[in-house]
Structure formats: structure tokens, C-alpha cells
Design a protein around this motif. Structure first.
Motif, mmCIF file in Angstrom:
data_model
loop_
_atom_site.group_PDB
_atom_site.id
_atom_site.type_symbol
_atom_site.label_atom_id
_atom_site.label_comp_id
_atom_site.label_asym_id
_atom_site.label_seq_id
_atom_site.Cartn_x
_atom_site.Cartn_y
_atom_site.Cartn_z
ATOM 1 N N ILE A 253 -20.351 84.498 29.502
ATOM 2 C CA ILE A 253 -20.105 83.119 29.622
ATOM 3 C C ILE A 253 -20.114 82.193 28.438
ATOM 4 C CG2 ILE A 253 -19.848 81.518 31.364
ATOM 5 C CD1 ILE A 253 -21.291 83.059 33.305
ATOM 6 N N HIS A 254 -19.140 81.451 28.018
ATOM 7 C CA HIS A 254 -19.100 80.825 26.706
ATOM 8 C C HIS A 254 -19.758 79.382 26.997
ATOM 9 C CE1 HIS A 254 -15.801 78.178 27.945
ATOM 10 N NE2 HIS A 254 -15.075 79.284 28.415
ATOM 11 N N GLY A 255 -19.782 78.649 25.835
ATOM 12 C CA GLY A 255 -20.301 77.461 25.899
ATOM 13 C C GLY A 255 -19.195 76.431 25.757
ATOM 14 N N PHE A 256 -19.438 75.119 25.332
ATOM 15 C CA PHE A 256 -18.700 73.950 25.398
ATOM 16 C C PHE A 256 -17.741 73.827 24.139
ATOM 17 C CE2 PHE A 256 -16.983 70.058 26.823
ATOM 18 C CZ PHE A 256 -16.834 69.902 28.287
ATOM 19 N N ALA A 257 -18.238 74.544 23.132
ATOM 20 C CA ALA A 257 -17.479 74.314 21.825
ATOM 21 C C ALA A 257 -16.623 75.247 21.453
ATOM 22 C CB ALA A 257 -18.463 74.209 20.713
ATOM 23 N N GLY A 258 -16.301 76.398 22.549
ATOM 24 C CA GLY A 258 -15.313 77.371 22.278
ATOM 25 C C GLY A 258 -14.866 77.970 23.481
ATOM 26 N N LEU B 20 -12.985 77.205 33.572
ATOM 27 C CA LEU B 20 -11.734 76.417 33.756
ATOM 28 C C LEU B 20 -11.532 75.254 32.872
ATOM 29 C CD1 LEU B 20 -12.490 76.097 37.695
ATOM 30 C CD2 LEU B 20 -10.815 77.390 36.622
ATOM 31 N N PHE B 21 -10.418 75.177 32.357
ATOM 32 C CA PHE B 21 -10.026 74.027 31.168
ATOM 33 C C PHE B 21 -10.379 74.540 30.103
ATOM 34 C CE2 PHE B 21 -10.543 71.571 35.549
ATOM 35 C CZ PHE B 21 -9.143 71.447 35.553
ATOM 36 N N PHE B 22 -10.815 75.784 29.713
ATOM 37 C CA PHE B 22 -10.899 76.459 28.332
ATOM 38 C C PHE B 22 -9.926 77.732 28.172
ATOM 39 C CE2 PHE B 22 -14.860 74.256 29.466
ATOM 40 C CZ PHE B 22 -15.434 73.727 28.278
ATOM 41 N N GLY B 23 -9.410 77.640 27.026
ATOM 42 C CA GLY B 23 -8.661 78.897 26.784
ATOM 43 C C GLY B 23 -7.499 79.189 27.835
ATOM 44 N N GLY B 24 -6.837 78.259 28.487
ATOM 45 C CA GLY B 24 -5.848 78.633 29.437
ATOM 46 C C GLY B 24 -6.150 78.556 30.890
ATOM 47 N N SER B 25 -7.561 78.731 31.192
ATOM 48 C CA SER B 25 -7.890 78.734 32.546
ATOM 49 C C SER B 25 -7.720 77.207 33.114
ATOM 50 C CB SER B 25 -9.266 79.303 32.872
ATOM 51 O OG SER B 25 -9.389 80.407 32.433
ATOM 52 N N TYR B 26 -7.326 77.287 34.335
ATOM 53 C CA TYR B 26 -7.147 76.050 35.101
ATOM 54 C C TYR B 26 -7.153 75.913 36.541
ATOM 55 C CZ TYR B 26 -2.564 77.557 36.638
ATOM 56 O OH TYR B 26 -1.511 78.050 37.253
ATOM 57 N N VAL C 173 -21.505 63.824 22.106
ATOM 58 C CA VAL C 173 -21.993 65.149 21.525
ATOM 59 C C VAL C 173 -20.824 66.313 21.462
ATOM 60 C CG1 VAL C 173 -23.737 66.780 20.711
ATOM 61 C CG2 VAL C 173 -24.285 64.281 21.680
ATOM 62 N N LEU C 174 -20.790 66.613 22.569
ATOM 63 C CA LEU C 174 -19.944 68.057 22.871
ATOM 64 C C LEU C 174 -18.484 67.920 22.929
ATOM 65 C CD1 LEU C 174 -22.294 69.469 25.452
ATOM 66 C CD2 LEU C 174 -22.102 69.817 23.152
ATOM 67 N N LEU C 175 -18.011 66.895 23.182
ATOM 68 C CA LEU C 175 -16.561 66.387 23.206
ATOM 69 C C LEU C 175 -16.115 65.437 22.053
ATOM 70 C CD1 LEU C 175 -14.090 67.542 24.891
ATOM 71 C CD2 LEU C 175 -14.271 65.500 26.298
ATOM 72 N N PRO C 176 -16.307 66.091 20.855
ATOM 73 C CA PRO C 176 -16.066 65.102 19.636
ATOM 74 C C PRO C 176 -14.579 64.822 19.456
ATOM 75 C CG PRO C 176 -16.438 67.344 18.675
ATOM 76 C CD PRO C 176 -16.879 67.265 20.214
ATOM 77 N N LYS C 177 -14.325 63.631 18.977
ATOM 78 C CA LYS C 177 -12.943 63.181 18.729
ATOM 79 C C LYS C 177 -12.541 63.018 17.381
ATOM 80 C CE LYS C 177 -13.314 60.246 22.861
ATOM 81 N NZ LYS C 177 -12.920 58.550 23.575
ATOM 82 N N PHE D 55 -10.135 71.533 21.920
ATOM 83 C CA PHE D 55 -10.456 70.392 22.874
ATOM 84 C C PHE D 55 -9.080 69.819 23.282
ATOM 85 C CE2 PHE D 55 -14.010 70.737 19.786
ATOM 86 C CZ PHE D 55 -14.991 70.832 20.563
ATOM 87 N N THR D 56 -8.300 70.599 23.920
ATOM 88 C CA THR D 56 -7.043 69.951 24.473
ATOM 89 C C THR D 56 -7.073 69.584 25.666
ATOM 90 O OG1 THR D 56 -6.639 72.333 25.424
ATOM 91 C CG2 THR D 56 -5.628 72.102 23.287
ATOM 92 N N ASN D 57 -7.874 69.871 26.708
ATOM 93 C CA ASN D 57 -7.692 69.388 27.973
ATOM 94 C C ASN D 57 -9.107 68.152 28.012
ATOM 95 O OD1 ASN D 57 -5.927 71.001 29.416
ATOM 96 N ND2 ASN D 57 -7.137 72.503 29.195
ATOM 97 N N ARG D 58 -8.914 67.296 27.236
ATOM 98 C CA ARG D 58 -10.048 66.493 27.069
ATOM 99 C C ARG D 58 -10.620 65.767 28.269
ATOM 100 N NH1 ARG D 58 -12.388 65.108 22.319
ATOM 101 N NH2 ARG D 58 -11.310 66.011 20.492
ATOM 102 N N LYS D 59 -9.390 65.073 29.116
ATOM 103 C CA LYS D 59 -9.818 64.438 30.504
ATOM 104 C C LYS D 59 -10.736 65.250 31.281
ATOM 105 C CE LYS D 59 -7.540 62.171 33.857
ATOM 106 N NZ LYS D 59 -8.210 63.265 35.354
ATOM 107 N N GLU D 60 -10.049 66.719 31.514
ATOM 108 C CA GLU D 60 -10.641 67.357 32.298
ATOM 109 C C GLU D 60 -12.377 67.850 31.905
ATOM 110 O OE1 GLU D 60 -6.330 67.554 33.176
ATOM 111 O OE2 GLU D 60 -7.715 67.778 31.403
ATOM 112 N N MET D 61 -12.272 68.098 30.489
ATOM 113 C CA MET D 61 -13.707 68.460 29.928
ATOM 114 C C MET D 61 -14.565 67.349 30.009
ATOM 115 S SD MET D 61 -11.864 70.384 26.765
ATOM 116 C CE MET D 61 -13.399 71.245 26.121
ATOM 117 N N ALA D 62 -14.216 66.184 29.878
ATOM 118 C CA ALA D 62 -15.180 64.894 30.127
ATOM 119 C C ALA D 62 -15.765 64.879 31.509
ATOM 120 C CB ALA D 62 -14.414 63.793 29.624
#
Length: 294
Positions: free
Chosen positions: A58-63, A88-94, A172-176, A208-215
Motif C-alpha cells: 500500500i503506497h503513500g501520498f506522494a505517488g 482511492l483518488f490515486f492512479g485512476g482509482s475512484y 506538506v503532502l500536497l504541494p502546489k 497530484f491530479t485529484n487535488r480536491k479529493e486528496m485534500a
């Protein structure tokens, strides 16, 4: 100009394919789909117990999954059935559900594994994925043989957030910006690397495509009190920690170990921080050891 992040991810996919894994999407319920890399025979057989002991990386937040675990998959797949999900919201999972909690991520992972015919496995969680792995062990303990976690506590509290003087985990984890990504890398890697701005811009655009959901995921991660009781875990747990981890120090891990019970062991990695490749190599050895004991 070639998007370096896309090219890098394509290279990771080639490595994973060479390990005998293939991409597959699991619909856990209407409106929720989880992307996996999994053993080819799992897709061919549709449903059925894996031929070898199963590990869930299971991956972390940066990839996403393949960016985090490609090299480990190549080694582990020789003797184990390796499953690499995108949360969810990483790599196409939604999902179209509003729930952003780690509990829901855990539920989706377990549902997907059940659909794939896997009823026992070892979760190996990194960073945010470690929190999800702890939730899997807590809520679905009958499916968890053992647990390996690196760089994450079972729960995140307010006191974990302000260590860098920032207002939220998203800072930190969701840089813009490139500067924000450079800061994330500076606190995550023991071996400092310099990159020009263009590949960093590519990474921001790609990962970092799904920024709203990731936040929203990060917001749901934080428990607004520091007195929360840690859950009880009957499984064997191994904490794998970089000794220079700036997010959660090795002293934090040493303090956490006895709180998780006598079935918990710990290993610190010299010169390791949160995202160092050197941290991941021992995870391979540890997860194998835990599987063999069962």
C-alpha cells in the motif's frame, strides 16, 4: 517536451510487468473502482485463492502503487503473490461516495481482495498507506496474517501536524508549486538530490491530479484530539523506520512499539528517511519473514 513523470511511470510499469503482474480494475461496489497490479493468473482465474502467500503493498501520498513498489514487486513476486493497489483518488482509482476516511480506504482494499479470492494476506504500508494498513488490521483482523508498516502511526492527531510550522498536512503532502515539492523532497530524502524545475512541474501535473479529493483525504486523516486510545492488534507487527525520518522520528517509533503490544518488533534503517529507496529494501526482507512464520 517529454513529460518525465509519465516516462518514469511507464518505466515502472515495464518493471512490474516483467515480474508477471498485470493491471486490473476491481469494482468493489457501484461507483467505486480500485486499480490493481496483480499476478497474471489472478486475472486468468478471475476468482480463486492465490497460488502463493499474498502481500498487499500500500503506497503513500506522494505517488501511486506502481511508482512506489515496482522494484519490490520484482523481487517479491518470485515467491509470493503480490497485489499493488492504487488507493482511492490515486492512479485512476475512484469513488463517487463522500467518505474520505482511512477506514473507507481500508474497506475498499479488503472488499477488492475478497473479490479477487484472497482471504489472508500481509499488508505492507508506507506512510499514508501505513495508516490504511493499520486500519485493515484493526477492522479486518481475520484476514491479516501479519503487518509491516513504515513511517506511520495507527492514528494521526493534531500534534503530528505542526512539526514543520505549517497549518495543515496538505501544505506538506500536497504541494502546489515546485518550491513546495522541493520542500517535501528535502524532508523526505536522506540523499539530497537536485533537479531542474521542469521535471518537478511534470511530477506535480501527473501525480497530484485529484487535488480536491486528496485534500479531503488528508483532512479526514487527522483526529482532533491527542488522547485517543490506540487500537489493540492481535497480529504480529513490524515497524520499519528510517533513523533520520523527519515526519516521525525513530524515537517516536520506539515509543510506539510497546504501545502496540508484545507482538510488535521494530527495525531502524541507518541513514533512512521517509521516501528513501533504502527504506524499502528491508521491507521486502521483513515481510518475507513474517509470512514464513505463519
Amino acid at each position: 517536451m517529454v513529460n518525465l513523470a509519465v516516462a518514469l511511470r511507464s518505466s515502472m510499469c515495464i518493471i512490474v510487468k516483467s515480474a508477471g503482474l498485470v493491471p486490473h480494475t476491481v469494482e468493489t461496489e457501484p461507483g467505486t473502482k480500485v486499480n490493481f497490479w496483480l499476478p497474471k493468473n489472478s486475472c486468468e482465474n478471475s476468482v480463486g485463492k492465490p497460488a502463493k502467500p499474498a502481500v498487499l503493498l500500500i503506497h503513500g501520498f506522494a505517488g501511486d502503487g506502481v511508482m512506489t513498489w515496482a522494484f519490490q514487486a520484482r523481487s517479491l513476486s518470485k515467491r509470493y503473490s503480490v497485489y499493488i493497489p492504487d488507493l482511492l483518488f490515486f492512479g485512476g482509482s475512484y469513488t463517487d461516495k463522500p467518505d474520505r476516511s482511512p477506514e473507507f480506504q481500508a474497506e475498499c482494499m479488503v472488499k477488492a481482495m475478497s473479490i479477487l479470492g484472497v482471504d489472508k494476506f500481509v499488508p505492507v504500508g508506507f506512510s499514508y498507506g501505513g495508516v490504511v494498513a493499520f486500519k485493515i488490521a484493526e477492522l479486518y483482523g481475520n484476514m491479516v496474517k501479519a503487518l509491516v508498516v513504515t513511517g506511520a502511526p495507527p492514528i494521526m492527531t493534531d500534534s503530528n501536524v505542526n512539526r514543520f510550522g505549517l497549518s495543515s498536512m496538505s501544505d506538506v503532502l500536497l504541494p502546489k508549486t515546485v518550491k513546495g515539492l522541493e520542500f517535501l523532497l528535502s524532508v523526505s530524502l536522506h540523499k539530497r538530490i537536485w533537479l531542474p524545475s521542469w521535471p518537478l512541474k511534470d511530477y506535480l501535473k501527473t501525480m497530484f491530479t485529484n487535488r480536491k479529493e486528496m485534500a479531503e483525504l488528508l483532512e479526514a486523516l487527522i483526529i482532533n484530539k491527542d488522547t485517543t486510545t490506540l487500537p489493540s492488534f492481535p497480529q504480529r507487527i513490524h515497524l520499519l523506520w528510517g533513523e533520520n525520518d523527519l515526519f516521525f522520528s525513530v524515537e517516536f517509533a520506539k515509543d510506539l512499539q510497546p504501545k502496540l503490544g508484545e507482538m510488535t518488533s521494530m527495525e531502524s534503517i541507518k541513514n533512512g528517511e521517509s521516501l528513501d529507496e533504502d527504506n524499502a529494501r528491508p521491507a521486502r526482507k521483513v515481510s518475507l519473514k513474517l509470512i514464513r512464520r505463519d
